[in-house]
Design an enzyme around this catalytic site. Structure first.
Site, PDB file in Angstrom:
ATOM      1  N   GLN A   1       0.833  -1.200   0.000  1.00 40.24           N
ATOM      2  CA  GLN A   1       0.000   0.000   0.000  1.00 40.24           C
ATOM      3  C   GLN A   1       0.871   1.254   0.000  1.00 40.24           C
ATOM      4  O   GLN A   1       1.667   1.446   0.912  1.00 40.24           O
ATOM      5  CB  GLN A   1      -0.899  -0.015   1.239  1.00 40.24           C
ATOM      6  CG  GLN A   1      -1.794   1.198   1.399  1.00 40.24           C
ATOM      7  CD  GLN A   1      -2.572   1.140   2.707  1.00 40.24           C
ATOM      8  OE1 GLN A   1      -2.124   0.535   3.675  1.00 40.24           O
ATOM      9  NE2 GLN A   1      -3.720   1.771   2.751  1.00 40.24           N
ATOM     10  N   GLY A   2       0.693   2.103  -0.997  1.00 39.06           N
ATOM     11  CA  GLY A   2       1.461   3.347  -1.089  1.00 39.06           C
ATOM     12  C   GLY A   2       0.613   4.550  -0.719  1.00 39.06           C
ATOM     13  O   GLY A   2       0.125   5.266  -1.605  1.00 39.06           O
ATOM     14  N   TYR A   3       0.418   4.755   0.569  1.00 40.55           N
ATOM     15  CA  TYR A   3      -0.377   5.892   1.055  1.00 40.55           C
ATOM     16  C   TYR A   3       0.505   6.909   1.784  1.00 40.55           C
ATOM     17  O   TYR A   3       0.714   8.011   1.318  1.00 40.55           O
ATOM     18  CB  TYR A   3      -1.487   5.395   1.989  1.00 40.55           C
ATOM     19  CG  TYR A   3      -2.735   4.897   1.305  1.00 40.55           C
ATOM     20  CD1 TYR A   3      -2.726   4.420  -0.004  1.00 40.55           C
ATOM     21  CD2 TYR A   3      -3.950   4.861   1.977  1.00 40.55           C
ATOM     22  CE1 TYR A   3      -3.867   3.948  -0.615  1.00 40.55           C
ATOM     23  CE2 TYR A   3      -5.109   4.396   1.375  1.00 40.55           C
ATOM     24  CZ  TYR A   3      -5.062   3.938   0.075  1.00 40.55           C
ATOM     25  OH  TYR A   3      -6.207   3.479  -0.513  1.00 40.55           O
ATOM     26  N   SER A   4       1.022   6.534   2.953  1.00 41.20           N
ATOM     27  CA  SER A   4       1.730   7.486   3.815  1.00 41.20           C
ATOM     28  C   SER A   4       3.001   8.015   3.167  1.00 41.20           C
ATOM     29  O   SER A   4       3.676   7.316   2.407  1.00 41.20           O
ATOM     30  CB  SER A   4       2.095   6.818   5.147  1.00 41.20           C
ATOM     31  OG  SER A   4       0.938   6.477   5.867  1.00 41.20           O
TER      32      SER A   4
ATOM     33  N   GLU B   1      -9.313  -1.808   5.157  1.00 39.75           N
ATOM     34  CA  GLU B   1      -8.106  -1.927   5.981  1.00 39.75           C
ATOM     35  C   GLU B   1      -8.461  -1.870   7.458  1.00 39.75           C
ATOM     36  O   GLU B   1      -7.940  -2.638   8.267  1.00 39.75           O
ATOM     37  CB  GLU B   1      -7.116  -0.810   5.650  1.00 39.75           C
ATOM     38  CG  GLU B   1      -5.868  -0.860   6.523  1.00 39.75           C
ATOM     39  CD  GLU B   1      -4.933   0.335   6.323  1.00 39.75           C
ATOM     40  OE1 GLU B   1      -3.730   0.170   6.551  1.00 39.75           O
ATOM     41  OE2 GLU B   1      -5.417   1.417   5.955  1.00 39.75           O
TER      42      GLU B   1
ATOM     43  N   SER C   1       4.393  -1.504   4.247  1.00 39.60           N
ATOM     44  CA  SER C   1       4.545  -2.901   4.657  1.00 39.60           C
ATOM     45  C   SER C   1       4.737  -3.799   3.439  1.00 39.60           C
ATOM     46  O   SER C   1       4.011  -3.691   2.448  1.00 39.60           O
ATOM     47  CB  SER C   1       3.307  -3.363   5.429  1.00 39.60           C
ATOM     48  OG  SER C   1       3.114  -2.582   6.591  1.00 39.60           O
TER      49      SER C   1
END
Length: 393
Positions: free
Chosen positions: A129-132, A247, A164
């Site tokens: 996951q590429g969010y933060s 999530e 992660s």
């Protein structure tokens, strides 16, 4: 609510339990699913997920045309519970199964569904996951990773953090800014990025647990085909919220908390305190009682959500309640375990004197991270109060 299982559901539970006992890889049963870098172990966990899928126990509620069985939600709940009760390995492709997969089913194109969903189920492709970002955590909409549309490609530049499994993931579902001039929530798009693309650099981050499950990810002129855009251009915030709801339910797994509490009870019954089991001490018993009340309340909240899903009611803010309650409760359970163990509590898992193989200090530190990950407790309280209770900002 009907809190009992039907005879057919009880028979299904026995079937699942028997299958897991006969098929789970014994050597991996106590290893955490998220914290590893050994290629052999990664492959073993992929094989385990594929075996579960072949048996019909993965993503049972997905539509049949996308590899699921359109099964009753209760059946998948039973499978999830039995995997945890058996202390079997978790699913290495959980982010694909519980986050991006459901998002694609809901909002993806037909090509995206055909391309990605089958390989999510069989663990042939693993997702991250590429969010933060370094400057966009709780205020996720302030992200700055830029994607410029040039012809039929996006050119991506920027950085993600706390990613992660990025060190072994095949794909990333990623939020990028595609219109810097728009209000921050309206200029974001949701892209599917091949992690083998030129220009991507992954750097593992060592956590306080000593593991390296998180990573920094850098993008330098990374080319992403336009057909990897999910939903509409500049409307990625709507897609992202769909994923975040999945999530928060994943982070708020009720059975995980029940298993942690059962482990705490075993610890309290087995450890001595003033010449008798710690569970016989009045102070310890009071803490255990308080925690058990919270665990039971959370379990019945999960039953209410299960009932809502069966009756196809809107989910509301249930996912945020799950996330808030479970992550803080898990941390308090681990803290109680450390107090019961006293001086032995913080021994490293490599020590011959570590209790329960040194899992409790790992749980304490990792659960603290989950209080932050997926939206901090403070963010969840704002969501619950404003969207659920109608309180003013």
């Amino acid at each position: 609510m009907d809190l009992s299982f039907t005879p057919a559901q009880q028979a299904f539970r026995r079937q699942v339990r028997t299958w897991i006992r006969a098929n789970m890889p014994r050597k991996e049963k106590d290893a955490p699913a998220m914290e590893f870098g050994d290629p052999q172990r990664i492959q073993a966990l992929k094989d385990w997920q594929r075996r579960l899928y072949t048996a019909g126990y993965v993503a049972m509620g997905w539509p049949k045309e996308y590899g699921g069985q359109a099964a009753d939600v209760v059946q998948q709940t039973i499978v999830n519970e039995e995997i945890l009760l058996a202390r079997a390995p978790g699913l290495i492709g959980l982010m694909g199964i519980q986050m991006v997969g459901p998002t694609l089913i809901q909002l993806g194109s037909d090509d995206q569904k055909r391309r990605h969903l089958p390989k999510i189920l069989t663990a042939e492709e693993i997702w991250c996951q590429g969010y933060s970002e370094p400057g966009a955590g709780s205020d996720l909409a302030s992200l700055k990773t830029r994607a410029e549309l040039v012809g039929d490609e996006f050119i991506v530049n920027g950085q993600k953090v706390w990613t992660s499994n990025a060190q072994f993931a095949d794909w990333m579902f990623c939020l990028v800014r595609t219109d810097p001039a728009a209000p921050k929530h309206r200029g974001i798009s949701y892209l599917l990025i091949d992690m083998q693309s030129p220009g991507i650099t992954v750097r593992p981050l060592i956590q306080m647990t000593g593991d390296a499950g998180f990573n920094e990810v850098f993008f330098e002129d990374v080319r992403v085909p336009r057909h990897n855009l999910v939903g509409e251009l500049n409307q990625g915030w709507l897609v992202a919220n769909a994923t975040l709801a999945h999530e928060r339910n994943m982070l708020g797994a009720t059975t995980t908390t029940q298993q942690m509490f059962n482990g705490l009870l075993r610890l309290a019954q087995g450890r001595q305190r003033y010449g008798r089991p710690a569970s016989a001490d009045a102070v310890v018993r009071q803490r255990l009682a308080d925690l058990m009340i919270r665990v039971e309340a959370m379990k019945y909240h999960a039953f209410r959500q299960l009932t809502d899903r069966i009756k196809q009611r809107p989910p509301g803010i249930g996912a945020s309640v799950n996330k808030l309650v479970s992550t803080e409760l898990n941390h308090d359970i681990a803290a109680t375990a450390l107090d019961i163990m006293g001086s032995y509590g913080w021994l490293d898992r490599t020590s011959a004197h570590a209790v329960d193989r040194g899992t409790w200090p790992i749980e304490f530190m990792f659960s603290l991270g989950l209080v932050i990950g997926g939206g901090t407790s403070q963010i969840q309280k704002n969501i619950i109060s404003e969207r659920g209770l109608g309180m003013p900002r």
